[in-house]
Each structure stands twice: as C-alpha cells, then as structure tokens.
Design a protein around this motif. Structure first.
Motif, short mmCIF file in Angstrom:
data_model
loop_
_atom_site.label_atom_id
_atom_site.label_comp_id
_atom_site.label_asym_id
_atom_site.label_seq_id
_atom_site.Cartn_x
_atom_site.Cartn_y
_atom_site.Cartn_z
N HIS A 1 0.81 -1.21 0.00
CA HIS A 1 0.00 0.00 0.00
C HIS A 1 0.85 1.27 0.00
O HIS A 1 0.36 2.34 0.32
CB HIS A 1 -0.91 0.02 1.24
N LYS B 1 -7.55 9.29 -0.72
CA LYS B 1 -8.83 8.82 -1.22
C LYS B 1 -9.84 8.86 -0.08
O LYS B 1 -9.66 8.18 0.94
CB LYS B 1 -8.72 7.40 -1.78
N PRO C 1 -13.94 8.56 0.97
CA PRO C 1 -15.26 8.11 0.49
C PRO C 1 -16.24 9.27 0.38
O PRO C 1 -16.30 10.13 1.25
CB PRO C 1 -15.70 7.10 1.56
N GLU D 1 -14.61 11.35 -3.32
CA GLU D 1 -13.94 10.83 -4.52
C GLU D 1 -14.82 10.98 -5.77
O GLU D 1 -14.31 11.11 -6.88
CB GLU D 1 -13.61 9.35 -4.31
N ASP E 1 -5.56 5.18 -11.51
CA ASP E 1 -6.12 4.90 -10.19
C ASP E 1 -5.22 3.88 -9.51
O ASP E 1 -5.27 2.68 -9.80
CB ASP E 1 -7.54 4.35 -10.33
N TYR F 1 -5.18 2.81 -6.49
CA TYR F 1 -5.89 1.86 -5.63
C TYR F 1 -6.38 0.66 -6.44
O TYR F 1 -6.28 -0.49 -6.01
CB TYR F 1 -7.08 2.55 -4.95
N GLU F 2 -6.92 0.96 -7.62
CA GLU F 2 -7.41 -0.13 -8.47
C GLU F 2 -6.26 -0.95 -9.02
O GLU F 2 -6.33 -2.18 -9.11
CB GLU F 2 -8.24 0.46 -9.62
N LYS G 1 -4.98 -3.09 -6.33
CA LYS G 1 -6.06 -3.90 -5.77
C LYS G 1 -6.21 -3.66 -4.26
O LYS G 1 -6.29 -4.59 -3.45
CB LYS G 1 -5.81 -5.38 -6.04
N VAL G 2 -6.27 -2.36 -3.94
CA VAL G 2 -6.45 -1.95 -2.54
C VAL G 2 -7.90 -1.53 -2.37
O VAL G 2 -8.38 -0.63 -3.07
CB VAL G 2 -5.50 -0.79 -2.18
N ASP G 3 -8.61 -2.20 -1.47
CA ASP G 3 -10.02 -1.88 -1.25
C ASP G 3 -10.24 -1.05 0.02
O ASP G 3 -11.37 -0.92 0.50
CB ASP G 3 -10.86 -3.16 -1.18
N GLU G 4 -9.17 -0.48 0.58
CA GLU G 4 -9.28 0.37 1.75
C GLU G 4 -9.14 1.83 1.35
O GLU G 4 -8.68 2.15 0.25
CB GLU G 4 -8.19 0.01 2.77
N TYR G 5 -9.55 2.70 2.25
CA TYR G 5 -9.44 4.13 2.02
C TYR G 5 -8.35 4.71 2.92
O TYR G 5 -8.35 4.48 4.13
CB TYR G 5 -10.76 4.85 2.32
#
Length: 341
Positions: free
Chosen positions: A81, A87, A89, A92, A109, A111-112, A115-119
C-alpha cells in the motif's frame, strides 16, 4: 403684529410630575463586571480571535481522536500500500481525493491498480503507513512539546524575573549578568549541544527549548515587577506587615497575570516552530516517531512526485501558528485596560 407661526400653549394636564425615591436615585442598573468578565467581553468582539479559538479547539480534538478515526495504526507498515494518494469516500465522486496519481507521466487509479479496497484519507508514505493517522499523532507530539516547554518557560521566567525585580540591588545585578551571558549564546548552538549530549527524543527537545526560552519571560516579569513594587498598594501592604512572599503572590502576580498569559500564548507557536525546525534538519525526533517537523521533512523529500505528503502537515502547522498568534493578539487587546472601545 402677531406672528402667524406663534406656538400654541400646551394644556397643563399634559404634564406629570415624576418623583424618584432617594434610595433609587444612585442605583446602578448595569451589573458591575470583574476584570476578567470585562476582558472576556472584549475578546468576544474580536472575531479573528474567536475563530482562532474554535479552530484551535478543533485541532486539539482531532489530535486526540484523529488517530482512531479511520482504523489504521500510525506505525503499521504495508509495502503493497506504499505511496498511495489520498482517497476519501464520498468526496472521490467529485474528482478530488479519488486515489488517482501519476505513474510514468499518466494519471491512473493506484488503488485499483494495486487492488487496494481500503481508504487512506491523506494517502500513505513510502512504507505504506497511513498519513492521516501519522499527521494527528505528529500534531499531538508537537503540541505536547510546545505546551510543556511553554509551561516550563513560564514557571522559570516568572520566578526568576520576579525575584530579580523585587529584591533588586546586588541580587538583581548578579541575576541579570547571568541572563546577559545566556542571551549572548545563540539558542540554536545551545539546543544542538544539548541534543548531542542527550538521546534525541521528546524530553531532549523540551529541555533544549527550555534552556534559554524563559529569558524573554523573565525580562518582561522583571520590568513589570519594577513598575508595580513602588506603587501605593504594595507600600500599604508592606506597612501592614505583609511578608515578601505574600506581597509577590497576592499583589504583584495578579497584576502581571495578563501580560504573562499573553507572552505564553506567543511562546507556544515559537516552540511548535522550533521543534518542527529541529526535526526537519534531522536533530529532533527520530524515526519511527512522528511530529509535524518529521512529516514535513518526509514530504519535502518527495515533494515533486507526492506533494500531498508535504501539503497536509504544512497546512496544519501554518494554521496552528496563525491561530495562536491571533489568539495572542486578541488577548493582548482584551487584557490591556487601555484598550477600551
């Protein structure tokens, strides 16, 4: 010849005699205010100071609860990470703080891609540590150092200046020669020597700042003591048999309390800046500890590619400095009896 604009005489019954009770004639309808109540009313009229107080309280609350808001630990490392942009919620969707960063000159992006699904609200650093949590942890440390250093400066400065000014004579001469010697030594040299002798850390910085930080307070208190000790109320108290300790604590200190508070409010931002400066040049707090100075130093190194790492701590320290100075200006006007509306 009668004047055509002659005034008509009013009838006698239109007049009524008003009598006032002698007990009520000198009654003061407006309640009397103490010095501090009057100062508070004047301070409330200073909009800049009031806004600064609100902002400062908000930052103090965030410094306490901020590290626990987003669920990320300030020292937790996750290299997968690393170097993620901010980022948040909801926001964004507005096209800002959406996790988009530069990669090989292109906007992607991150995060995409990772493959990070956290903020991470303020992004992450090179070790994958959450910058939002570290920012408020650093603010907490910087404010703690500043408040403790200012308190030590106030206690030492008030005691030293009060004793020097009250007793005068040879005592004053010797104490002021010591002050002149300390003033002649650059503060930064003293601080660097102390930090070299002690292990770098919070205690070393507090002691280093406190070594010469009290001098300004002591000179102000000495001048005020010389001014008040020859006043009639002090002479009256001495005539009634009051001891020196009681005269100082009951008569001199209350009259100097306003200027002591004002000077302390200006000392705090100086301590914040000095701590940040020491940490920025690498002789303050050491990794993995965080302060505003260390965070600014980390952000400065990657300013070109990751400006957000520098932006947030720089904003916080700037707002804190401005807020403390505006509050100090407001207190100076409010506590000065000559500053009347």
């Amino acid at each position: 010849m009668r004047n055509e604009f002659e005034h008509e005489q009013l009838p006698q019954e239109e007049f009524e005699r008003i009598t006032i009770d002698s007990d009520q004639a000198e009654r003061i309808e407006k309640p009397s205010l103490s010095f501090w109540q009057d100062a508070w009313l004047r301070l409330r009229k200073n909009k800049a100071a009031v806004v600064s107080v609100v902002v400062l309280l908000l930052f103090l609350i965030l410094a306490l609860i901020g590290p626990h808001l987003n669920g990320h630990a300030g020292d937790a490392q996750n290299l997968r990470h690393a170097n993620l942009p901010p980022k948040i919620p909801g926001i964004e969707k507005m096209g800002i703080f959406d996790g988009v960063g530069n990669l090989a000159g292109k906007k992607v992006d991150l995060y995409e891609m990772k493959k990070v699904d956290e903020y991470y609200w303020f992004g992450t650093d090179g070790l994958g540590r959450d910058l939002f949590t570290r920012l408020w942890l650093g603010t907490q440390v910087s404010l703690f150092i500043a408040f403790v250093a200012a308190a030590i400066d106030m206690v030492i400065g008030v005691a030293y200046g009060g004793i020097s000014g009250y007793y005068g004579g040879r005592t004053d001469d010797i104490m002021q020669r010591i002050v002149e010697i300390l003033i002649g030594i650059p503060t930064l040299v003293v601080v660097i020597l102390m930090i070299m002798i002690m292990d770098p850390g919070i205690m070393a910085i507090i002691i280093a700042i406190s070594i010469t930080g009290w001098i300004g307070m002591s000179r102000i208190v000495r001048a005020q003591t010389l001014k008040y000790k020859s006043q009639e109320f002090v002479l009256a108290s001495r005539t009634l048999g009051s001891k020196d300790g009681k005269i100082i604590t009951k008569h001199l200190l209350p009259n100097m309390l306003g200027i002591i508070i004002i000077n302390t409010m200006f000392t705090i931002p100086n301590a914040i800046f000095f701590e940040a400066f020491l940490s920025f040049i690498g002789i303050g707090l050491q990794a993995p500890d965080a302060s505003l100075g260390t965070l600014i130093n980390d952000g400065y190194k990657v300013m070109e590619h990751q400006p957000y790492m520098l932006l947030f701590p720089a904003l916080v320290i700037s707002i804190l400095m401005i807020a403390f100075n505006l509050i100090g200006d407001g207190l100076r006007d409010a506590l000065d009896p000559k500053m009347k509306d």
